[in-house]
Scaffold this motif. Structure first.
Motif, PDB file in Angstrom:
ATOM      1  N   ALA A  84       0.852  -1.195   0.000  1.00 31.66           N
ATOM      2  CA  ALA A  84       0.000   0.000   0.000  1.00 31.66           C
ATOM      3  C   ALA A  84       0.885   1.241   0.000  1.00 31.66           C
ATOM      4  O   ALA A  84       1.953   1.265   0.628  1.00 31.66           O
ATOM      5  CB  ALA A  84      -0.902  -0.010   1.235  1.00 31.66           C
ATOM      6  N   ARG A  85       0.457   2.236  -0.702  1.00 30.19           N
ATOM      7  CA  ARG A  85       1.250   3.458  -0.781  1.00 30.19           C
ATOM      8  C   ARG A  85       1.321   4.160   0.570  1.00 30.19           C
ATOM      9  O   ARG A  85       0.365   4.166   1.343  1.00 30.19           O
ATOM     10  CB  ARG A  85       0.645   4.431  -1.792  1.00 30.19           C
ATOM     11  N   ILE A  86       2.451   4.764   0.870  1.00 26.85           N
ATOM     12  CA  ILE A  86       2.626   5.583   2.069  1.00 26.85           C
ATOM     13  C   ILE A  86       2.504   7.036   1.649  1.00 26.85           C
ATOM     14  O   ILE A  86       3.324   7.538   0.861  1.00 26.85           O
ATOM     15  CB  ILE A  86       4.005   5.344   2.720  1.00 26.85           C
ATOM     16  N   ASP A  87       1.466   7.719   2.136  1.00 31.43           N
ATOM     17  CA  ASP A  87       1.279   9.093   1.670  1.00 31.43           C
ATOM     18  C   ASP A  87       2.288  10.031   2.328  1.00 31.43           C
ATOM     19  O   ASP A  87       2.925   9.707   3.326  1.00 31.43           O
ATOM     20  CB  ASP A  87      -0.157   9.564   1.898  1.00 31.43           C
ATOM     21  N   GLU A  88       2.417  11.209   1.743  1.00 35.76           N
ATOM     22  CA  GLU A  88       3.432  12.174   2.194  1.00 35.76           C
ATOM     23  C   GLU A  88       3.192  12.635   3.624  1.00 35.76           C
ATOM     24  O   GLU A  88       4.138  12.860   4.377  1.00 35.76           O
ATOM     25  CB  GLU A  88       3.473  13.376   1.246  1.00 35.76           C
ATOM     26  N   ALA A  89       1.924  12.793   4.005  1.00 33.35           N
ATOM     27  CA  ALA A  89       1.619  13.263   5.362  1.00 33.35           C
ATOM     28  C   ALA A  89       2.094  12.254   6.403  1.00 33.35           C
ATOM     29  O   ALA A  89       2.681  12.622   7.436  1.00 33.35           O
ATOM     30  CB  ALA A  89       0.116  13.510   5.508  1.00 33.35           C
ATOM     31  N   GLU A  90       1.865  10.974   6.125  1.00 36.65           N
ATOM     32  CA  GLU A  90       2.307   9.943   7.064  1.00 36.65           C
ATOM     33  C   GLU A  90       3.830   9.888   7.118  1.00 36.65           C
ATOM     34  O   GLU A  90       4.429   9.754   8.184  1.00 36.65           O
ATOM     35  CB  GLU A  90       1.744   8.586   6.654  1.00 36.65           C
ATOM     36  N   LEU A  91       4.460  10.012   5.958  1.00 37.88           N
ATOM     37  CA  LEU A  91       5.919  10.002   5.908  1.00 37.88           C
ATOM     38  C   LEU A  91       6.490  11.206   6.648  1.00 37.88           C
ATOM     39  O   LEU A  91       7.505  11.097   7.350  1.00 37.88           O
ATOM     40  CB  LEU A  91       6.386   9.993   4.450  1.00 37.88           C
ATOM     41  N   ASP A  92       5.834  12.354   6.510  1.00 39.53           N
ATOM     42  CA  ASP A  92       6.274  13.556   7.229  1.00 39.53           C
ATOM     43  C   ASP A  92       6.274  13.317   8.738  1.00 39.53           C
ATOM     44  O   ASP A  92       7.181  13.759   9.452  1.00 39.53           O
ATOM     45  CB  ASP A  92       5.361  14.740   6.913  1.00 39.53           C
ATOM     46  N   ARG A  93       5.243  12.609   9.244  1.00 43.06           N
ATOM     47  CA  ARG A  93       5.163  12.347  10.687  1.00 43.06           C
ATOM     48  C   ARG A  93       6.309  11.444  11.143  1.00 43.06           C
ATOM     49  O   ARG A  93       6.878  11.651  12.214  1.00 43.06           O
ATOM     50  CB  ARG A  93       3.816  11.694  11.024  1.00 43.06           C
ATOM     51  N   VAL A  94       6.662  10.457  10.307  1.00 38.38           N
ATOM     52  CA  VAL A  94       7.755   9.555  10.673  1.00 38.38           C
ATOM     53  C   VAL A  94       9.084  10.302  10.672  1.00 38.38           C
ATOM     54  O   VAL A  94       9.904  10.139  11.581  1.00 38.38           O
ATOM     55  CB  VAL A  94       7.807   8.354   9.708  1.00 38.38           C
ATOM     56  N   VAL A  95       9.313  11.139   9.678  1.00 34.57           N
ATOM     57  CA  VAL A  95      10.544  11.923   9.623  1.00 34.57           C
ATOM     58  C   VAL A  95      10.636  12.843  10.844  1.00 34.57           C
ATOM     59  O   VAL A  95      11.700  12.968  11.469  1.00 34.57           O
ATOM     60  CB  VAL A  95      10.610  12.746   8.317  1.00 34.57           C
ATOM     61  N   ALA A  96       9.533  13.476  11.192  1.00 34.02           N
ATOM     62  CA  ALA A  96       9.525  14.354  12.371  1.00 34.02           C
ATOM     63  C   ALA A  96       9.841  13.566  13.637  1.00 34.02           C
ATOM     64  O   ALA A  96      10.542  14.056  14.534  1.00 34.02           O
ATOM     65  CB  ALA A  96       8.167  15.043  12.499  1.00 34.02           C
TER      66      ALA A  96
END
Length: 425
Positions: A84-96
């Motif tokens: 399943a695709r990982i959207d940018e918002a979710e990825l942003d939370r992980v990076v933060a």
């Protein structure tokens, strides 16, 4: 300086070959660089040293490193095509979250990555790869596991037989701890203190009162009560020490263990009828995921520091979970809700069950990462036959997980295009 980037799996990177580097292997549409093999070989060497293992020869270590990297690439390329695709918002939370773990702002994280020679865009994509791989792994492996009604029946029959033999026991204890390597005089003094506690109890004093005054374990506030548990989830020496004792009776002698001297009381015993009742636990956790950049040892030390901060009042469990936990429960302060037997992986559940109310575990390793666990509440609920069978199904699925995972990886490896270059020969 090596970054402690808990969610990053560097081995999932698609490397950029530098001048002088070589392609060690081609895996589907990815490559494994020779520099990666060298780096992974050194990591394996360091791990062997730390664990005191016999050091394999360099050629053997390189082969292990290359095979591990090929397996990583097989998984991540499959996940890219099927996950399943990982959207940018979710990825942003992980990076933060990675930045917060390292006590950095996002801009400082960018600068640190640049100083370490890591491209920020590649870093984000590596995080995305790991997240997709983990999700595909759970979906695909769980889909392979089949549990028949006959297996459930056999599991329930075995559990009934075990309960008839050992049952569930609620023990209370008074613990007089003995330091490791204590001198004979110290041991004798501790034994005398335990015997004095036992004498007071035999003399008619309330066990709970004596436990609160003398015991040195985390259950003392509850009068030393450990809680109702299946006999096979208690230390064997405890079960042996109270064998034949009825509810309300106290062992005739203090029990010596590696922790010290224990005065044990049987608060309650239950037999096979206890299968229709389930002990549920309300817990929360903080999860850190290990990686080549954050070893399990470093993650464990970090969680031990979180525990120290919580116990000293510097921070709350909820605050640290929100700030650092790499789990979907982080937003809720790590709250996992109510869960019965079989609801968690065995190593997590075993550590959780050993905690008293309010107790915080040390670092606990599971296939998902390293956890810090706190028990908030416990309750006993009636279990319907359908729920009982579902518990059995979950337990059996967990027993089959590792084998199913290995079979899945072998299948993916067999179907993948893998070309090993002559560089390692």
């Amino acid at each position: 300086m090596t970054l402690a980037l808990a969610a990053l799996n560097a081995s999932a990177q698609t490397p950029t070959l530098q001048p002088g580097d070589y392609i060690a292997a081609v895996v589907n549409q990815d490559v494994v660089a020779a520099s990666e093999v060298i780096q992974r070989t050194e990591q394996l060497r360091q791990k062997a040293r730390q664990q005191g293992e016999v050091m394999p020869e360099t050629a053997g270590l390189r082969k292990q490193a290359l095979e591990a990297l090929i397996e990583d690439r097989v998984l991540v390329t499959y996940a890219r095509e099927n996950g399943a695709r990982i959207d940018e918002a979710e990825l942003d939370r992980v990076v933060a979250n990675v930045a917060a773990q390292n006590k950095l702002t996002l801009e400082q994280l960018r600068e640190r990555l640049k100083a370490d020679g890591t491209d920020y865009k590649s870093f984000r994509e590596n995080l995305r790869d790991q997240m997709m791989t983990e999700r595909v792994r759970e979906r695909e492996v769980q889909g392979r596991i089949k549990v028949s009604d006959a297996e459930i029946d056999a599991w329930l029959d075995k559990k009934r037989a075990a309960l008839e033999q050992g049952g569930q026991i609620n023990l209370a204890q008074v613990l007089v701890s003995v330091p490791e390597g204590a001198a004979d005089g110290v041991v004798a003094e501790k034994r005398a203190r335990a015997e004095e506690a036992l004498a007071r109890i035999k003399g008619g004093e309330d066990f709970a009162k004596v436990a609160r005054e003398i015991s040195e374990d985390g259950n003392k506030a509850r009068g030393g009560e450990i809680g109702l548990r299946p006999a096979d989830r208690l230390p064997d020496i405890f079960v042996a020490a109270v064998k034949g004792l009825k509810s309300g009776e106290v062992a005739s002698q203090p029990l010596r263990s590696g922790a010290g001297f224990h005065v044990l009381k049987v608060v309650e015993r239950r037999g096979a009828a206890a299968m229709t009742q389930s002990l549920q636990t309300h817990a929360r956790h903080i999860l850190l995921r290990s990686s080549p950049q954050l070893s399990a040892e470093v993650a464990a030390r970090r969680l031990a520091e979180y525990k120290r901060q919580i116990e000293s009042g510097q921070a709350s469990f909820e605050q640290l979970a929100r700030a650092y936990s790499e789990d979907g429960s982080a937003e809720g302060g790590g709250d996992l809700g109510w869960m019965g037997a079989g609801g968690f992986v065995p190593e997590f559940e075993e550590a959780m069950n050993a905690l008293s109310l309010g107790g915080i575990s040390g670092p606990v390793v599971s296939r998902f990462g390293i956890h810090l666990i706190q028990v908030l509440e416990r309750r006993t609920v009636e279990v319907e036959p359908k729920q009982l069978r579902e518990q059995a199904r979950n337990a059996l699925r967990e027993q089959k997980y590792d084998e199913a995972y290995q079979d899945w990886v072998k299948d993916l490896r067999a179907k993948a295009f893998v070309e090993v270059r002559e560089w390692l020969d």
